[in-house]
Motif scaffolding. Structure first.
Motif, mmCIF file in Angstrom:
data_model
loop_
_atom_site.group_PDB
_atom_site.id
_atom_site.type_symbol
_atom_site.label_atom_id
_atom_site.label_comp_id
_atom_site.label_asym_id
_atom_site.label_seq_id
_atom_site.Cartn_x
_atom_site.Cartn_y
_atom_site.Cartn_z
ATOM 1 N N ILE A 93 15.397 -2.643 -9.376
ATOM 2 C CA ILE A 93 15.571 -3.442 -8.156
ATOM 3 C C ILE A 93 17.033 -3.840 -7.999
ATOM 4 O O ILE A 93 17.586 -3.832 -6.901
ATOM 5 C CB ILE A 93 14.659 -4.681 -8.195
ATOM 6 C CG1 ILE A 93 13.200 -4.247 -8.243
ATOM 7 C CG2 ILE A 93 14.904 -5.572 -6.985
ATOM 8 C CD1 ILE A 93 12.232 -5.375 -8.535
ATOM 9 N N GLN A 121 15.645 -4.143 -2.913
ATOM 10 C CA GLN A 121 14.251 -4.422 -2.649
ATOM 11 C C GLN A 121 13.699 -3.403 -1.666
ATOM 12 O O GLN A 121 14.419 -2.982 -0.762
ATOM 13 C CB GLN A 121 14.157 -5.826 -2.047
ATOM 14 C CG GLN A 121 12.816 -6.456 -2.143
ATOM 15 C CD GLN A 121 12.531 -6.991 -3.532
ATOM 16 O OE1 GLN A 121 13.450 -7.298 -4.276
ATOM 17 N NE2 GLN A 121 11.268 -7.093 -3.895
ATOM 18 N N ASP A 127 5.043 -2.559 -5.863
ATOM 19 C CA ASP A 127 4.873 -3.444 -4.721
ATOM 20 C C ASP A 127 4.982 -4.918 -5.096
ATOM 21 O O ASP A 127 5.586 -5.718 -4.385
ATOM 22 C CB ASP A 127 3.468 -3.202 -4.181
ATOM 23 C CG ASP A 127 3.475 -2.966 -2.705
ATOM 24 O OD1 ASP A 127 4.560 -2.955 -2.129
ATOM 25 O OD2 ASP A 127 2.394 -2.788 -2.161
ATOM 26 N N THR A 128 4.360 -5.279 -6.220
ATOM 27 C CA THR A 128 4.319 -6.692 -6.584
ATOM 28 C C THR A 128 5.684 -7.207 -7.006
ATOM 29 O O THR A 128 5.914 -8.402 -7.002
ATOM 30 C CB THR A 128 3.317 -6.977 -7.723
ATOM 31 O OG1 THR A 128 3.752 -6.268 -8.883
ATOM 32 C CG2 THR A 128 1.927 -6.550 -7.371
ATOM 33 N N VAL A 129 6.593 -6.308 -7.409
ATOM 34 C CA VAL A 129 7.924 -6.783 -7.800
ATOM 35 C C VAL A 129 9.003 -6.376 -6.810
ATOM 36 O O VAL A 129 9.955 -7.124 -6.581
ATOM 37 C CB VAL A 129 8.328 -6.296 -9.215
ATOM 38 C CG1 VAL A 129 7.495 -7.016 -10.262
ATOM 39 C CG2 VAL A 129 8.213 -4.810 -9.363
ATOM 40 N N ALA A 130 8.861 -5.202 -6.232
ATOM 41 C CA ALA A 130 9.933 -4.706 -5.365
ATOM 42 C C ALA A 130 9.515 -4.650 -3.902
ATOM 43 O O ALA A 130 10.274 -4.216 -3.061
ATOM 44 C CB ALA A 130 10.368 -3.316 -5.827
ATOM 45 N N GLY A 131 8.303 -5.080 -3.604
ATOM 46 C CA GLY A 131 7.791 -4.983 -2.240
ATOM 47 C C GLY A 131 8.521 -5.899 -1.276
ATOM 48 O O GLY A 131 9.239 -6.796 -1.670
ATOM 49 N N MET A 132 8.324 -5.622 0.003
ATOM 50 C CA MET A 132 8.938 -6.470 1.011
ATOM 51 C C MET A 132 8.078 -6.376 2.270
ATOM 52 O O MET A 132 7.533 -5.329 2.582
ATOM 53 C CB MET A 132 10.354 -6.001 1.305
ATOM 54 C CG MET A 132 11.173 -7.014 2.055
ATOM 55 S SD MET A 132 12.917 -6.626 1.952
ATOM 56 C CE MET A 132 13.003 -5.085 2.798
ATOM 57 N N GLY A 133 7.956 -7.479 2.974
ATOM 58 C CA GLY A 133 7.163 -7.448 4.195
ATOM 59 C C GLY A 133 7.157 -8.813 4.829
ATOM 60 O O GLY A 133 7.758 -9.742 4.304
ATOM 61 N N THR A 134 6.478 -8.935 5.975
ATOM 62 C CA THR A 134 6.418 -10.247 6.600
ATOM 63 C C THR A 134 5.107 -10.938 6.257
ATOM 64 O O THR A 134 4.836 -12.009 6.728
ATOM 65 C CB THR A 134 6.525 -10.139 8.130
ATOM 66 O OG1 THR A 134 5.430 -9.351 8.582
ATOM 67 C CG2 THR A 134 7.817 -9.497 8.555
ATOM 68 N N PHE A 162 1.314 -6.100 -2.639
ATOM 69 C CA PHE A 162 1.729 -7.322 -1.961
ATOM 70 C C PHE A 162 0.496 -8.059 -1.429
ATOM 71 O O PHE A 162 0.364 -9.280 -1.590
ATOM 72 C CB PHE A 162 2.620 -6.905 -0.792
ATOM 73 C CG PHE A 162 3.735 -7.847 -0.490
ATOM 74 C CD1 PHE A 162 4.860 -7.878 -1.297
ATOM 75 C CD2 PHE A 162 3.678 -8.672 0.615
ATOM 76 C CE1 PHE A 162 5.905 -8.732 -0.996
ATOM 77 C CE2 PHE A 162 4.726 -9.528 0.914
ATOM 78 C CZ PHE A 162 5.840 -9.558 0.114
ATOM 79 N N ILE A 186 -1.403 -9.917 -4.094
ATOM 80 C CA ILE A 186 -0.839 -11.235 -4.423
ATOM 81 C C ILE A 186 -1.316 -12.268 -3.401
ATOM 82 O O ILE A 186 -1.740 -13.372 -3.743
ATOM 83 C CB ILE A 186 0.702 -11.222 -4.388
ATOM 84 C CG1 ILE A 186 1.264 -10.142 -5.306
ATOM 85 C CG2 ILE A 186 1.262 -12.582 -4.786
ATOM 86 C CD1 ILE A 186 2.793 -10.122 -5.314
#
Lengths: 262, 350
Positions: free
Chosen positions: A111, A116, A194-201, A209, A212
């Motif tokens: 990362i 990210q 996804d849980t560490v490097a994910g991104m979203g709104t 994501f 979580i």
């Protein structure tokens, strides 16, 4: 009759499982925040369908790119390693070191370097899939039948001819085993990524994501629905590899020929 | 604390005596009256009735944000009311409600919004009392980022727990969009990237940034109009079957927090530093100042807030907000979310 039996048995088995599921909930009074009933999971899946569909698509993209990059990369590295004993002996210990380092430790570094988002997730997926392919394919390329090698030597085959017509085909079953392991690992890599490097709104992120979010908001049936969705991705990849394996091996390899015997 | 003394057998007994002596000695600079009272109670309790073993699962490693609980344990106030409390540190907040629901631990720390959401989904949890009137969660940013209000976060990357209710609240109530990055509980990226914004505790991460020479800007998330309590919650069935013990736990914990807020910190900071070497004395002193400055423990007296008080109206507001966010399906009364009958009556506000 034969075909009917083939489908009937798994269907009956599945129905029995469903009955046990409902039975266990009823008998042990399991609350739905611990084990939701199948119909609740389906309802939650429909409720959250928009985010689940986007999540599954995003995660599938990360899986596809990561998986195929690892297939190509793994093949190339294995060929390189098999091409010379010196390269193999020199590089193998270091490949093992990289392989032994858990992805959880490597992920923050990735990362840091790649930032990210999807690129990092793909690299994490790639790394998870890469080593089983390299290990198996290299093993295959290096364990060619000695008699066959002698035969090629007698006919003065070049190194390339030997690789193309003898080593590579002989390594194919090993390669496919590596692919099968990698295929099953693919969703693990992508979801963890996804849980560490994910991104979203919040609603437009990958499956990891969503997991979580569902967990934090006690949406347990939705959590099960997300598990189902990631399972579908896993099946997709394993089927893909099985198809590739069938195409490549069905005409000549024992594993397929024996299966066809009456 | 308890783990240290109880696992060593005879040595533990000696240590306990030494500790008791130390406490009596140390009480000179703290809450003298109450400590003197407890000395006889401590030696008398074990012979009469056996202590009831309970576990308080915290939400992080030992830190001053748990000061009142560690103090109540250290000062023997739990023993005095018949409880043997094991304070169990935790670093995986996501799975704690499940532990309480399964009665593997009796008490845990969390926010009232999560408590109400869980309650609304039928998870058998019940709130006991708020130990912070406001949640210390905040966003931390570099001064040069130009952020002045929470609305300025629009379109920016923010590292948060994506499942936090705040995230949904900020986006919906302010009409903004955040690019969420999952929280990794580290400030490494914050230190190296001047555009980095992250969720943190008002009482914790800004200190680390300061140590690296960065005066970070902070905005408390409770200033968004979404203002949950930070509470102790418990297994609802356990509380229903053990109301006396639950009441005793509330009283002794509040006593711990009262004393901690009033300055009885030296001995408890020493213990926390021993349990968690990441905590230095100056850091803990700073944390306590932050708690005071942001009125976390005692709240805002102008708004009738005080340590441990639950306002029904505030709980109702929160319930309405959670319904608006779609996290709660139907109304939930304050009395269904909190065991208000176990609280000291003066701490229940209309």
């Amino acid at each position: 009759m034969k075909a009917a039996g083939r489908y009937l048995w798994p269907i009956l088995f599945g129905l029995a499982l469903l009955a046990m599921w409902y039975g266990a909930i009823a008998i042990f009074a399991i609350p739905d925040y611990q084990l939701p009933a199948p119909h609740q999971i389906i309802a939650a899946g429909l409720d959250e369908r928009d985010s689940l569909i986007t999540g599954t698509l995003q995660t599938t993209i990360a899986c596809l790119v990561g998986f195929f990059a690892s297939v190509v990369g793994g093949m190339l590295l294995s060929l390189l390693l098999a091409s010379s004993d010196w390269i193999f002996r020199g590089a193998w210990p270091y490949i093992l070191i990289l392989k032994m380092t858990p992805i959880i430790v490597i992920a923050p570094i990735i990362i840091l370097w790649a930032g990210q988002g999807l690129v990092s997730i793909t690299i994490i997926t790639f790394l998870v899939c890469f080593f089983p392919i390299v290990a198996n394919t290299t093993m295959g390329l290096r364990s060619t039948d000695l008699g066959h090698l002698d035969l090629f030597a007698v006919y003065r085959a070049t190194r390339w001819q030997q690789l193309l017509w003898l080593r590579a085909p002989a390594a194919l079953p090993f390669f496919m085993t590596g692919l099968r392991i990698a295929a099953a690992l693919t969703p693990i890599g992508a979801l963890y990524g996804d849980t560490v490097a994910g991104m979203g709104t919040g609603n437009d992120a990958g499956l990891g994501f969503l997991v979580i979010i569902f967990n934090a908001q006690f949406k347990v049936p939705a959590l099960f629905a997300a598990a189902l969705a990631s399972c579908v991705i896993g099946f997709l990849f394993v089927s893909l590899v099985n198809l590739m394996s069938w195409l490549a091996l069905r005409r000549w390899h024992e594993s397929y020929l024996q299966g066809d015997r009456p | 604390m308890r783990k240290l003394t109880s696992t060593r057998g005879a040595q533990g007994a000696c240590a306990r005596w030494l500790l008791a002596l130390l406490l009596i000695h140390a009480s000179g600079c703290g809450d003298a009256g109450s400590s003197a009272e407890n000395a006889p109670a401590q030696s008398a309790a074990p012979s009469d009735t056996p202590l009831v073993k309970v576990i308080l699962q915290t939400d992080w490693y030992p830190q001053p944000e748990h000061g009142g609980f560690y103090l109540a344990d250290l000062a023997g106030w739990y023993e005095e009311v018949g409880l043997d409390v094991e304070i169990r540190p935790g670093a995986n907040p996501g799975s704690i409600p499940q532990l309480v629901a399964g009665n593997q631990v009796q008490f845990a720390l969390g926010t009232s919004d999560n408590l109400i959401v869980a309650r609304g989904r039928g998870v058998p949890l019940i709130g006991l009392f708020p130990y912070f009137q406001h949640d210390p969660q905040c966003v931390m940013f570099h001064r040069e980022s130009g952020i002045r209000t929470l609305a300025d976060l629009d379109g920016r990357r923010v590292m948060v727990n994506p499942g936090a209710t705040y995230v949904a609240w900020l986006q919906q109530s302010l009409g903004i969009r955040l690019q969420l990055i999952p929280l990794d509980y580290s400030i490494a990226r914050f230190l190296s990237d001047p555009t980095f914004i992250q969720q943190c505790f008002l009482t914790s991460e800004p200190w680390y940034a300061k140590q690296e020479g960065i005066e970070a800007g902070v905005l408390p998330l409770s200033s968004s109009g979404f203002d949950p309590y930070r509470v102790v919650y418990a297994n609802a069935d356990w509380v229903a079957n053990n109301p006396t013990h639950a009441r005793a736990f509330i009283a002794a914990s509040l006593r711990g927090w009262r004393a901690y807020a009033d300055g009885d910190t030296v001995r408890v900071h020493a213990v926390i530093a021993e349990l968690n070497p990441g905590q230095s004395l100056p850091f803990m002193a700073w944390t306590r100042e932050q708690m005071a400055q942001f009125q976390l423990i005692d709240g805002n007296p102008d708004r009738n807030e005080t340590l441990g008080r639950v306002s029904r109206a505030r709980v109702q507001d929160l319930v309405q907000q959670l319904i608006t966010l779609g996290l709660l399906d139907s109304e939930l009364a304050a009395d269904d979310a909190f065991a208000l009958d176990l609280m000291p009556p003066e701490l229940v506000a209309p």
